[in-house]
Scaffold this active site. Structure first.
Site, PDB file in Angstrom:
ATOM      1  N   LYS A  16      11.807  -6.661  12.938  1.00  0.00           N
ATOM      2  CA  LYS A  16      13.040  -7.306  13.397  1.00  0.00           C
ATOM      3  C   LYS A  16      14.132  -7.315  12.325  1.00  0.00           C
ATOM      4  CE  LYS A  16      11.687 -11.507  14.117  1.00  0.00           C
ATOM      5  NZ  LYS A  16      10.295 -11.729  13.856  1.00  0.00           N
ATOM      6  N   ARG A  30      12.985 -19.583  18.218  1.00  0.00           N
ATOM      7  CA  ARG A  30      11.534 -19.432  18.117  1.00  0.00           C
ATOM      8  C   ARG A  30      10.812 -20.365  19.090  1.00  0.00           C
ATOM      9  NH1 ARG A  30      11.483 -17.114  13.018  1.00  0.00           N
ATOM     10  NH2 ARG A  30       9.703 -16.964  11.772  1.00  0.00           N
ATOM     11  N   ARG A  55       3.536  -6.148   2.636  1.00  0.00           N
ATOM     12  CA  ARG A  55       4.839  -6.485   2.055  1.00  0.00           C
ATOM     13  C   ARG A  55       4.720  -7.599   1.010  1.00  0.00           C
ATOM     14  NH1 ARG A  55       8.106  -9.465   7.101  1.00  0.00           N
ATOM     15  NH2 ARG A  55       6.800 -11.304   7.120  1.00  0.00           N
ATOM     16  N   ARG A  92       4.985 -10.897   0.572  1.00  0.00           N
ATOM     17  CA  ARG A  92       5.993 -11.894   0.261  1.00  0.00           C
ATOM     18  C   ARG A  92       5.266 -13.175  -0.114  1.00  0.00           C
ATOM     19  NH1 ARG A  92       9.708 -12.405   5.342  1.00  0.00           N
ATOM     20  NH2 ARG A  92       8.325 -14.173   5.666  1.00  0.00           N
ATOM     21  N   ARG A  95       1.000 -17.967  11.759  1.00  0.00           N
ATOM     22  CA  ARG A  95       2.285 -17.580  12.359  1.00  0.00           C
ATOM     23  C   ARG A  95       2.081 -16.790  13.644  1.00  0.00           C
ATOM     24  NH1 ARG A  95       4.620 -16.849   6.870  1.00  0.00           N
ATOM     25  NH2 ARG A  95       4.140 -14.652   7.042  1.00  0.00           N
TER      26      ARG A  95
HETATM   27  P1  AMP Z   1      10.797 -15.381   9.021  1.00  0.00           P
HETATM   28  O1  AMP Z   1      11.468 -14.837   7.803  1.00  0.00           O
HETATM   29  O2  AMP Z   1      11.626 -15.214  10.256  1.00  0.00           O
HETATM   30  O3  AMP Z   1       9.405 -14.856   9.189  1.00  0.00           O
HETATM   31  O4  AMP Z   1      10.674 -16.958   8.814  1.00  0.00           O
HETATM   32  C1  AMP Z   1       9.919 -17.486   7.753  1.00  0.00           C
HETATM   33  C2  AMP Z   1       9.586 -18.943   8.036  1.00  0.00           C
HETATM   34  O5  AMP Z   1      10.800 -19.705   8.169  1.00  0.00           O
HETATM   35  C3  AMP Z   1       8.838 -19.189   9.330  1.00  0.00           C
HETATM   36  O6  AMP Z   1       7.453 -18.991   9.178  1.00  0.00           O
HETATM   37  C4  AMP Z   1       9.200 -20.646   9.616  1.00  0.00           C
HETATM   38  O7  AMP Z   1       8.481 -21.517   8.778  1.00  0.00           O
HETATM   39  C5  AMP Z   1      10.650 -20.719   9.166  1.00  0.00           C
HETATM   40  N1  AMP Z   1      11.576 -20.403  10.281  1.00  0.00           N
HETATM   41  C6  AMP Z   1      12.472 -19.371  10.351  1.00  0.00           C
HETATM   42  N2  AMP Z   1      13.157 -19.393  11.499  1.00  0.00           N
HETATM   43  C7  AMP Z   1      12.695 -20.458  12.201  1.00  0.00           C
HETATM   44  C8  AMP Z   1      12.991 -20.999  13.488  1.00  0.00           C
HETATM   45  N3  AMP Z   1      13.894 -20.437  14.288  1.00  0.00           N
HETATM   46  N4  AMP Z   1      12.302 -22.108  13.869  1.00  0.00           N
HETATM   47  C9  AMP Z   1      11.386 -22.689  13.074  1.00  0.00           C
HETATM   48  N5  AMP Z   1      11.055 -22.210  11.874  1.00  0.00           N
HETATM   49  C10 AMP Z   1      11.693 -21.107  11.415  1.00  0.00           C
END
Ligand code: AMP
Length: 192
Positions: free
Chosen positions: A16, A92, A129, A131, A142
């Protein structure tokens, strides 16, 4: 043609972020990743950012009120999302999707792109990756949360007739071409 407003949905590791960046460059629109935003804010060390970081490190979702508040701020007149945009990692949950519909009002989303990639493939990608928040436990958690909280959003957007399914397996270029084809196809329909 007016600049598009879109959402990219897909499991973590589905590509994404990379695709959203290219789509943003291509259409000259803003790319907002709520995950990146939270990670950047975490460096600031504010109480609010540290609260969000606790959830992220555990692989949990940051609570809706925090996330919606942040996006609302970006959507205000003159804010970074007042024109075209691609949202990556938001919404989300269906609460977030509802809030987004409400906040967008008369200029709603043009299209929701669902990037489809099989679970085994995303697990491999996330492991490689490496991270800081990509521990095995957090990856599993997740994916579990994705099934429970995010899948219903796909149905939500299906009902609104906004979703387009894109095969997310292939080269960056191939997947990008598929996305642009879908967005342009959708824009042509709305313009006609
Ligand atoms: P991502 O980089 O999109 O994988 O997001 C990393 C982490 O940020 C996720 O595992 C959540 O803990 C938090 N996060 C990011 N976007 C959201 C969202 N829309 N709702 C809730 N938590 C979020």
């Amino acid at each position: 043609m007016r600049t598009p407003r879109l959402v990219m949905l897909g499991k973590q590791g589905a590509g994404k972020g990379t695709q959203a960046e290219r789509v943003a460059d291509y259409y000259g629109i803003v790319h907002l990743s709520t995950g990146d935003l939270f990670r950047r804010q975490a460096e600031s060390g504010s109480a609010f950012a540290l609260e969000a970081k606790r959830y992220m490190d555990a692989g949990e979702l940051v609570p809706d009120d925090i996330v919606i508040g942040v996006v609302e701020e970006c959507l205000r007149d003159g804010g970074p999302l007042s024109g075209g945009f691609v949202l990556d990692g938001f919404p989300r949950t269906t609460e977030q999707a509802d809030a987004l519909e409400r906040l967008l009002g008369e200029r709603p989303l043009d299209i929701v792109v669902h990037l489809e990639v099989a679970r085994e493939i995303v697990v491999e990608r996330m492991r490689s990756r490496a991270r800081e928040d990509d521990t095995d436990d957090a990856i599993e958690r997740r994916l579990e949360l994705y099934d429970r909280e995010t899948r219903p959003i796909i149905e939500y957007y299906e009902d609104l007739g906004r979703i387009v399914e894109i095969d997310g397996v292939g080269s960056l270029e191939e997947v990008f071409e598929r996305i642009v084809g879908a967005v342009d196809g959708r824009s042509a329909v709305s313009a006609g």
